[in-house]
Design a protein around this motif. Structure first.
Motif, PDB file in Angstrom:
ATOM      1  N   LEU A 161       0.824  -1.209   0.000  1.00 41.98           N
ATOM      2  CA  LEU A 161       0.000   0.000   0.000  1.00 41.98           C
ATOM      3  C   LEU A 161       0.858   1.260   0.000  1.00 41.98           C
ATOM      4  CD1 LEU A 161      -2.904  -0.915   2.459  1.00 41.98           C
ATOM      5  CD2 LEU A 161      -2.952  -0.849  -0.037  1.00 41.98           C
ATOM      6  N   SER A 162       1.991   1.229   0.672  1.00 44.35           N
ATOM      7  CA  SER A 162       2.899   2.378   0.637  1.00 44.35           C
ATOM      8  C   SER A 162       3.395   2.626  -0.781  1.00 44.35           C
ATOM      9  CB  SER A 162       4.083   2.144   1.572  1.00 44.35           C
ATOM     10  OG  SER A 162       3.668   2.105   2.919  1.00 44.35           O
ATOM     11  N   GLN A 163       3.728   1.536  -1.480  1.00 44.92           N
ATOM     12  CA  GLN A 163       4.200   1.669  -2.854  1.00 44.92           C
ATOM     13  C   GLN A 163       3.072   2.116  -3.776  1.00 44.92           C
ATOM     14  OE1 GLN A 163       7.129   2.265  -4.016  1.00 44.92           O
ATOM     15  NE2 GLN A 163       8.049   0.240  -3.944  1.00 44.92           N
ATOM     16  N   MET A 164       1.891   1.584  -3.542  1.00 40.66           N
ATOM     17  CA  MET A 164       0.733   1.985  -4.344  1.00 40.66           C
ATOM     18  C   MET A 164       0.440   3.464  -4.162  1.00 40.66           C
ATOM     19  SD  MET A 164      -3.256   0.748  -4.063  1.00 40.66           S
ATOM     20  CE  MET A 164      -2.932  -1.007  -4.223  1.00 40.66           C
ATOM     21  N   ALA A 165       0.509   3.936  -2.923  1.00 42.95           N
ATOM     22  CA  ALA A 165       0.226   5.346  -2.646  1.00 42.95           C
ATOM     23  C   ALA A 165       1.227   6.255  -3.358  1.00 42.95           C
ATOM     24  CB  ALA A 165       0.244   5.589  -1.139  1.00 42.95           C
ATOM     25  N   LYS A 166       2.507   5.873  -3.375  1.00 43.29           N
ATOM     26  CA  LYS A 166       3.519   6.651  -4.104  1.00 43.29           C
ATOM     27  C   LYS A 166       3.205   6.668  -5.596  1.00 43.29           C
ATOM     28  CE  LYS A 166       7.407   5.795  -0.966  1.00 43.29           C
ATOM     29  NZ  LYS A 166       8.752   5.182  -0.827  1.00 43.29           N
ATOM     30  N   MET A 167       2.836   5.489  -6.117  1.00 41.23           N
ATOM     31  CA  MET A 167       2.516   5.381  -7.535  1.00 41.23           C
ATOM     32  C   MET A 167       1.307   6.250  -7.903  1.00 41.23           C
ATOM     33  SD  MET A 167       1.483   1.958  -9.725  1.00 41.23           S
ATOM     34  CE  MET A 167      -0.238   1.966  -9.204  1.00 41.23           C
ATOM     35  N   HIS A 168       0.301   6.277  -7.031  1.00 42.44           N
ATOM     36  CA  HIS A 168      -0.909   7.059  -7.305  1.00 42.44           C
ATOM     37  C   HIS A 168      -0.705   8.554  -7.089  1.00 42.44           C
ATOM     38  CE1 HIS A 168      -3.766   3.378  -6.576  1.00 42.44           C
ATOM     39  NE2 HIS A 168      -3.233   3.390  -7.778  1.00 42.44           N
ATOM     40  N   ALA A 169       0.118   8.910  -6.100  1.00 42.46           N
ATOM     41  CA  ALA A 169       0.261  10.321  -5.738  1.00 42.46           C
ATOM     42  C   ALA A 169       0.947  11.138  -6.828  1.00 42.46           C
ATOM     43  CB  ALA A 169       1.025  10.442  -4.418  1.00 42.46           C
ATOM     44  N   ALA A 170       1.967  10.577  -7.448  1.00 39.65           N
ATOM     45  CA  ALA A 170       2.752  11.351  -8.414  1.00 39.65           C
ATOM     46  C   ALA A 170       1.900  11.894  -9.569  1.00 39.65           C
ATOM     47  CB  ALA A 170       3.918  10.514  -8.936  1.00 39.65           C
ATOM     48  N   PRO A 171       1.117  11.060 -10.271  1.00 35.54           N
ATOM     49  CA  PRO A 171       0.301  11.617 -11.366  1.00 35.54           C
ATOM     50  C   PRO A 171      -0.743  12.622 -10.888  1.00 35.54           C
ATOM     51  CG  PRO A 171       0.536   9.235 -11.583  1.00 35.54           C
ATOM     52  CD  PRO A 171       1.032   9.589 -10.229  1.00 35.54           C
TER      53      PRO A 171
END
Length: 392
Positions: A161-171
């Motif tokens: 979930l931490s990695q997913m949040a980083k992936m989602h936050a950038a765009p």
């Protein structure tokens, strides 16, 4: 597709570009993996005038050519989308973060395998993938990553979930701060190739659900669940967007089969990578979140910790968003709004979740490739229905 491939077309040029040196190939050791288009490669080479030989372990994905029909546009589109993601979208978002002098650990490209080279064809003027196209990535297995062989525990879930949040936050952040750059650098790769095929889409969610409900004395719910499934299917097919506040670049098939995790010597999850990006799309972040939770996290963990897991993802998403200069544009991203979106999107992605669960929980496969379902599927499906639809 040729299963006796002896070398990767254009590998020398790919390595030259990767190392920014002249490279001479000494040898290529290829091993076909689960399908002919997926290859484990060990490339041996010399850089420029050096006398010793270096080796690089890679995972190579080739464009899948369907021999049964003349042109399979789904295969071509899926391969082009993934190549474009590595060639254009990852570098753009990473460079944007670097322009803000963001911390190394926050950089977008770290969520995925490192790309050695990606091309749809060795012919520079080609716009459609051909047999010479190749996506060459560093081999995660060689770096100690493994594919999860069971549904994830709470520690692994939080890591993902931490990695997913980083992936989602950038765009989301780039869209908020630099919309014109987002339109110029990202949007073209969202519309140039439409990948129509939906994973697991051939399974009938209504039949799967009805069978389970009947066996568990819950037949009175069948009519209601069928109506939600029909709504879910129509919402997916129509793809109507009324508000894209929470929209970002989503994986769109985010489950344990598309994750690789590295564990420390004590067995604790240390880092993870997201793989297989041919379905990525501009979608609601909760679609990835809910699909992952209900297909990939241990069911007992989900039953016990679901509210806190949602809170963890939301906290990580906002933490990452606030690393960008979004200022007052962060106002709509409240926890209350997020939880409302979870409820709405849960119904929209319910059909896809049920279809995927048949594969992520199955006990094996029949000769025709259909999943053999058992008690785990039943338990997970019932929990999903009751949780997503807030049935008490």
């Amino acid at each position: 597709m040729d299963t006796t491939k002896s070398k990767i077309t254009g590998l020398r040029m790919i390595l030259c570009n990767y190392y920014s040196y002249k490279v001479n190939i000494v040898g290529e050791q290829l091993k076909t993996l689960d399908k002919p288009t997926c290859i484990a490669l060990i490339a041996r080479f010399r850089k420029d005038k050096q006398t010793y030989v270096e080796a690089l372990a890679c995972f190579v994905k080739l464009c899948e050519i369907d021999m049964k029909i003349t042109i399979n546009t789904d295969n071509l589109a899926g391969f082009k989308k993934e190549v474009d993601f590595y060639r254009f979208i990852i570098p753009f978002l990473t460079d944007y973060q670097r322009s803000l002098v963001m911390a190394y650990d926050d950089q977008y490209y770290l969520s995925f395998p490192e790309c050695v080279g990606a091309t749809i064809s060795i012919l520079s003027d080609r716009e459609i993938p051909d047999e010479t196209g190749a996506l060459v990535l560093l081999d995660l297995k060689d770096m100690g990553y493994t594919s999860p062989n069971a549904h994830l525990d709470l520690k692994s879930c939080k890591l993902v979930l931490s990695q997913m949040a980083k992936m989602h936050a950038a765009p989301i952040a780039v869209k908020l701060v630099s919309l014109e750059k987002f339109k110029a650098q990202v949007v073209p790769h969202l519309i140039n190739a439409r990948y129509r095929k939906k994973p697991y889409g051939h399974l009938d969610a209504r039949t799967l659900t009805a069978d389970v409900l009947k066996m568990n004395d819950l037949s009175d719910l069948i009519s209601y669940i069928n109506s939600v499934i029909e709504y879910s299917k129509s919402a997916t097919e129509l793809d109507i967007i009324e508000d894209d506040t929470w929209f970002t670049l989503c994986h769109s098939n985010f489950n344990i089969r598309n994750l690789m995790i590295k564990y420390d010597p004590t067995g604790n999850p240390h880092s993870c990578k997201i793989i297989d990006l041919k379905y990525y799309s501009y979608s609601h972040c909760c679609d990835d979140l809910l699909f992952f939770l209900f297909t990939s996290v241990d069911i007992d963990v989900l039953i016990e910790c679901y509210p806190s897991i949602l809170d963890y993802y939301y906290t990580e998403l906002i933490l990452n968003l606030n690393k960008y200069p979004i200022g007052k544009k962060a106002v709509p991203y409240t926890k209350e709004h997020f939880l409302e979106e979870v409820d709405v999107q849960g119904q929209k992605v319910l059909t896809q979740i049920i279809q995927a669960q048949a594969y992520t929980t199955c006990e094996g496969y029949r000769e025709n490739g259909e999943p053999i379902l058992g008690p785990l599927f039943t338990k997970r499906l019932i929990n999903t229905i009751f949780t997503v639809l807030n049935i008490t």
